[in-house]
Motif scaffolding. Structure first.
Motif, PDB file in Angstrom:
ATOM      1  N   SER A 234     -55.387  28.102 111.438  1.00  0.00           N
ATOM      2  CA  SER A 234     -56.450  28.890 110.806  1.00  0.00           C
ATOM      3  C   SER A 234     -55.951  29.556 109.530  1.00  0.00           C
ATOM      4  N   VAL A 235     -54.771  30.136 109.601  1.00  0.00           N
ATOM      5  CA  VAL A 235     -54.182  30.782 108.416  1.00  0.00           C
ATOM      6  C   VAL A 235     -53.888  29.753 107.334  1.00  0.00           C
ATOM      7  N   ARG A 236     -53.331  28.611 107.739  1.00  0.00           N
ATOM      8  CA  ARG A 236     -52.981  27.574 106.762  1.00  0.00           C
ATOM      9  C   ARG A 236     -54.213  27.089 106.018  1.00  0.00           C
ATOM     10  N   LEU A 237     -55.305  26.865 106.727  1.00  0.00           N
ATOM     11  CA  LEU A 237     -56.537  26.393 106.094  1.00  0.00           C
ATOM     12  C   LEU A 237     -57.128  27.448 105.168  1.00  0.00           C
ATOM     13  N   ASP A 238     -57.122  28.702 105.606  1.00  0.00           N
ATOM     14  CA  ASP A 238     -57.661  29.771 104.761  1.00  0.00           C
ATOM     15  C   ASP A 238     -56.842  29.934 103.483  1.00  0.00           C
ATOM     16  N   LEU A 239     -55.522  29.885 103.612  1.00  0.00           N
ATOM     17  CA  LEU A 239     -54.676  30.013 102.427  1.00  0.00           C
ATOM     18  C   LEU A 239     -54.848  28.810 101.501  1.00  0.00           C
ATOM     19  N   TYR A 240     -55.037  27.637 102.081  1.00  0.00           N
ATOM     20  CA  TYR A 240     -55.279  26.449 101.254  1.00  0.00           C
ATOM     21  C   TYR A 240     -56.558  26.637 100.445  1.00  0.00           C
ATOM     22  N   TYR A 241     -57.579  27.194 101.085  1.00  0.00           N
ATOM     23  CA  TYR A 241     -58.832  27.418 100.361  1.00  0.00           C
ATOM     24  C   TYR A 241     -58.633  28.410  99.220  1.00  0.00           C
ATOM     25  N   VAL A 242     -57.933  29.502  99.499  1.00  0.00           N
ATOM     26  CA  VAL A 242     -57.694  30.520  98.467  1.00  0.00           C
ATOM     27  C   VAL A 242     -56.927  29.923  97.291  1.00  0.00           C
ATOM     28  N   GLU A 243     -55.940  29.076  97.589  1.00  0.00           N
ATOM     29  CA  GLU A 243     -55.085  28.522  96.545  1.00  0.00           C
ATOM     30  C   GLU A 243     -55.787  27.446  95.727  1.00  0.00           C
ATOM     31  N   ASN A 244     -56.802  26.786  96.303  1.00  0.00           N
ATOM     32  CA  ASN A 244     -57.366  25.603  95.653  1.00  0.00           C
ATOM     33  C   ASN A 244     -58.878  25.652  95.536  1.00  0.00           C
ATOM     34  N   TRP A 245     -59.435  26.856  95.387  1.00  0.00           N
ATOM     35  CA  TRP A 245     -60.887  26.977  95.337  1.00  0.00           C
ATOM     36  C   TRP A 245     -61.486  26.203  94.180  1.00  0.00           C
ATOM     37  N   SER A 246     -62.655  25.575  94.439  1.00  0.00           N
ATOM     38  CA  SER A 246     -63.459  24.966  93.383  1.00  0.00           C
ATOM     39  C   SER A 246     -64.901  24.901  93.880  1.00  0.00           C
ATOM     40  N   LEU A 247     -65.847  24.896  92.945  1.00  0.00           N
ATOM     41  CA  LEU A 247     -67.254  24.841  93.321  1.00  0.00           C
ATOM     42  C   LEU A 247     -67.581  23.513  93.989  1.00  0.00           C
ATOM     43  N   ALA A 248     -66.955  22.430  93.492  1.00  0.00           N
ATOM     44  CA  ALA A 248     -67.167  21.122  94.124  1.00  0.00           C
ATOM     45  C   ALA A 248     -66.640  21.129  95.557  1.00  0.00           C
ATOM     46  N   GLY A 249     -65.491  21.797  95.760  1.00  0.00           N
ATOM     47  CA  GLY A 249     -64.954  21.908  97.114  1.00  0.00           C
ATOM     48  C   GLY A 249     -65.875  22.674  98.039  1.00  0.00           C
ATOM     49  N   ASP A 250     -66.511  23.734  97.506  1.00  0.00           N
ATOM     50  CA  ASP A 250     -67.482  24.493  98.302  1.00  0.00           C
ATOM     51  C   ASP A 250     -68.636  23.608  98.748  1.00  0.00           C
ATOM     52  N   LEU A 251     -69.130  22.759  97.852  1.00  0.00           N
ATOM     53  CA  LEU A 251     -70.241  21.876  98.193  1.00  0.00           C
ATOM     54  C   LEU A 251     -69.851  20.901  99.296  1.00  0.00           C
ATOM     55  N   VAL A 252     -68.632  20.382  99.225  1.00  0.00           N
ATOM     56  CA  VAL A 252     -68.156  19.452 100.255  1.00  0.00           C
ATOM     57  C   VAL A 252     -68.060  20.159 101.605  1.00  0.00           C
ATOM     58  N   ILE A 253     -67.552  21.386 101.611  1.00  0.00           N
ATOM     59  CA  ILE A 253     -67.418  22.138 102.860  1.00  0.00           C
ATOM     60  C   ILE A 253     -68.788  22.425 103.466  1.00  0.00           C
ATOM     61  N   ILE A 254     -69.769  22.762 102.624  1.00  0.00           N
ATOM     62  CA  ILE A 254     -71.127  23.031 103.121  1.00  0.00           C
ATOM     63  C   ILE A 254     -71.709  21.782 103.776  1.00  0.00           C
ATOM     64  N   LEU A 255     -71.496  20.614 103.157  1.00  0.00           N
ATOM     65  CA  LEU A 255     -71.989  19.366 103.743  1.00  0.00           C
ATOM     66  C   LEU A 255     -71.288  19.066 105.066  1.00  0.00           C
ATOM     67  N   ARG A 256     -69.985  19.335 105.123  1.00  0.00           N
ATOM     68  CA  ARG A 256     -69.237  19.096 106.362  1.00  0.00           C
ATOM     69  C   ARG A 256     -69.609  20.100 107.451  1.00  0.00           C
TER      70      ARG A 256
END
Length: 478
Positions: free
Chosen positions: A444-466
């Motif tokens: 859980s921590v690893r995934l959250d830190l990965y998101y913080v380190e690599n945020w992008s609007l396109a990534g947000d859209l992919v996560i919403i679809l998933r």
């Protein structure tokens, strides 16, 4: 060298056939919709013969997908490269059509092009996604994998093996290790259990190890005690044997957009940019949150009214559950949820601590006796979290972000974990689409830190679809 690469040939053949089917379907469909069922072989003036154009367009489209290497085995199954290459080949093709039409003053039917391009591109991407799902299932069972020999220092080899084994969908199967310069009495890597096939620092010994484990590729990791010239010679030998060479630097949880390669004096220097969420990016994310949460509030209003009635009359207590959570930069806010537990759930928490099934700082019980019958259904499909749309609209949360932690969890955070607080917590996130409550605290921590380190609007859209898929399957929801 005999290797089992049948899966690569099968997938490549399947892609060629699927691409051809989708392209023909799109082109014929565009022709029929625009011109009808009768093929016209007559060329009149500057008006092209669209029946012949359709044949040529389909053939060139199919060949361009191959020219853009969209069917390479190394990009199949994981990552965005496959989709990017399919889109690039398609857009380049229709860009060339537009240029040719303009230069030679050919009157091209816009309706024909306007149907063929989006329908064909969408069909190609959907077909690639379906093949990727099939490939992912096969890889989870141990099939359709490239055999990898890990070359590097002991600790680096162990870390790389763990990462590859955790990401089976990527298609890399570590089969052995080679640790130049390490103690020769070590024959098995202790953490991964991989056999160590050698420790010598010469090219010929590495090639013998490759033959021994029938590797399809060699992954050179950090800490490898080989002279650069030796690695260069190794690369030549591998190319002659059709064995791949993968360089795996000691960078973890860094996404592609942050990595830039620059050639300096023959050296491929890797530049890693600093993650930022400021200025235009922050404004864009906030506007996205406001618009999407506002629309979802309106659309979900009837559902929320029904849930309100069910919770109200299903058990004693308030409809909404309010809980203090920690947001961006440590600011506390009240997170809203539909109440899914009995009214005195917090008071009964102490008596249930011995039944905790969570990991780390998380408290979870799969069959929590405090959850009401209605609450169990709400939790299964994440409907209890709908009121958080108001948190998002007000600005204390975001649609996508790390899991919103409790104050007592934050008080026990280690220094690195506090980086989760650099962005707003989210209604959904990588933790949500990767298993939810089934995740360990470390994951859980690893995934959250990965998101913080690599945020992008396109990534947000992919996560919403998933997220829609994760909610539908109810994986890890309890």
């Amino acid at each position: 060298m005999s290797r089992d690469r049948d899966w690569q040939l099968q997938v490549s053949r399947r892609l060629r056939i699927t691409d051809a089917f989708v392209i023909v379907w799109a082109v014929i469909g565009a022709y029929v919709i625009r011109f009808g069922f009768e093929p016209d072989f007559v060329i009149s003036g500057q008006e092209p013969n669209y029946f012949l154009v359709s044949i040529a367009l389909a053939l060139v489209w199919w060949f361009m997908l191959g020219a853009w290497n969209s069917r390479q085995s190394r990009i199949l199954g994981a990552g965005p490269d496959e989709y990017k290459r399919v889109a690039a080949a398609s857009l380049w093709l229709f860009g060339l059509v537009a240029i040719i039409s303009y230069v030679f003053r050919i009157e091209t039917a816009r309706g024909y092009v306007g149907i063929a391009l989006p329908v064909g591109l969408l069909g190609l991407l959907l077909a690639r996604w379906l093949i990727r799902q099939h490939l992912s299932v096969a890889r989870q069972k141990g099939g359709s994998m490239s055999r990898i020999l890990l070359l590097g220092g002991p600790s680096a080899v162990a870390h790389l093996a763990s990462s590859l084994q955790r990401a089976k969908h990527s298609g890399y199967l570590p089969v052995a290790a080679y640790t130049p310069g390490a103690p020769e009495n070590l024959t098995v890597e202790p953490e991964s259990g991989l056999p160590i096939l050698g420790h010598a620092v010469d090219t010929s010994s590495v090639l013998v190890a490759i033959e021994q484990c029938r590797a399809d590729a060699v992954a050179v990791s950090a800490g490898v005690q080989l002279h650069p010239q030796t690695i260069r010679h190794l690369g030549w030998e591998l190319a002659a044997r059709n064995v791949g060479l993968i360089m795996a630097p000691a960078l973890t949880d860094i996404a592609g957009p942050r990595i830039h390669t620059q050639q300096v004096a023959g050296l491929p220097l890797i530049h890693v940019t600093t993650p930022t969420l400021e200025g235009g990016q922050r404004v864009a994310k906030r506007l996205f949150d406001i618009v999407v949460s506002g629309v979802l509030i309106v659309l979900a209003a009837p559902v929320m009214l029904v849930i309100t009635a069910l919770v109200k009359f299903g058990s004693k207590g308030p409809v909404l559950f309010r809980q203090d959570r920690v947001g961006m930069e440590g600011r506390q806010f009240q997170m809203l949820k539909f109440r899914s537990m009995v009214e005195d759930a917090e008071a009964r928490l102490v008596d249930l601590q011995h039944r905790n099934e969570g990991n780390g700082l998380l408290f979870k019980i799969r069959d929590d006796p405090r959850v009401t019958p209605i609450g169990r259904v709400l939790r299964k499909y994440s409907l209890d979290e709908l009121p958080q749309l108001f948190n998002i609209f007000a600005g204390s949360m975001s649609l996508v972000g790390p899991r919103p932690p409790l104050p007592k969890e934050v008080a026990e955070y280690e220094h690195d974990v506090r980086r989760r607080l650099l962005v707003k917590p989210g209604l959904t996130g990588l933790w949500q689409v990767s298993g939810r409550s089934n995740l360990s605290w470390q994951d859980s921590v690893r995934l959250d830190l990965y998101y913080v380190e690599n945020w992008s609007l396109a990534g947000d859209l992919v996560i919403i679809l998933r997220t829609a898929r994760a909610v539908f399957h109810s994986t890890g929801a309890y």
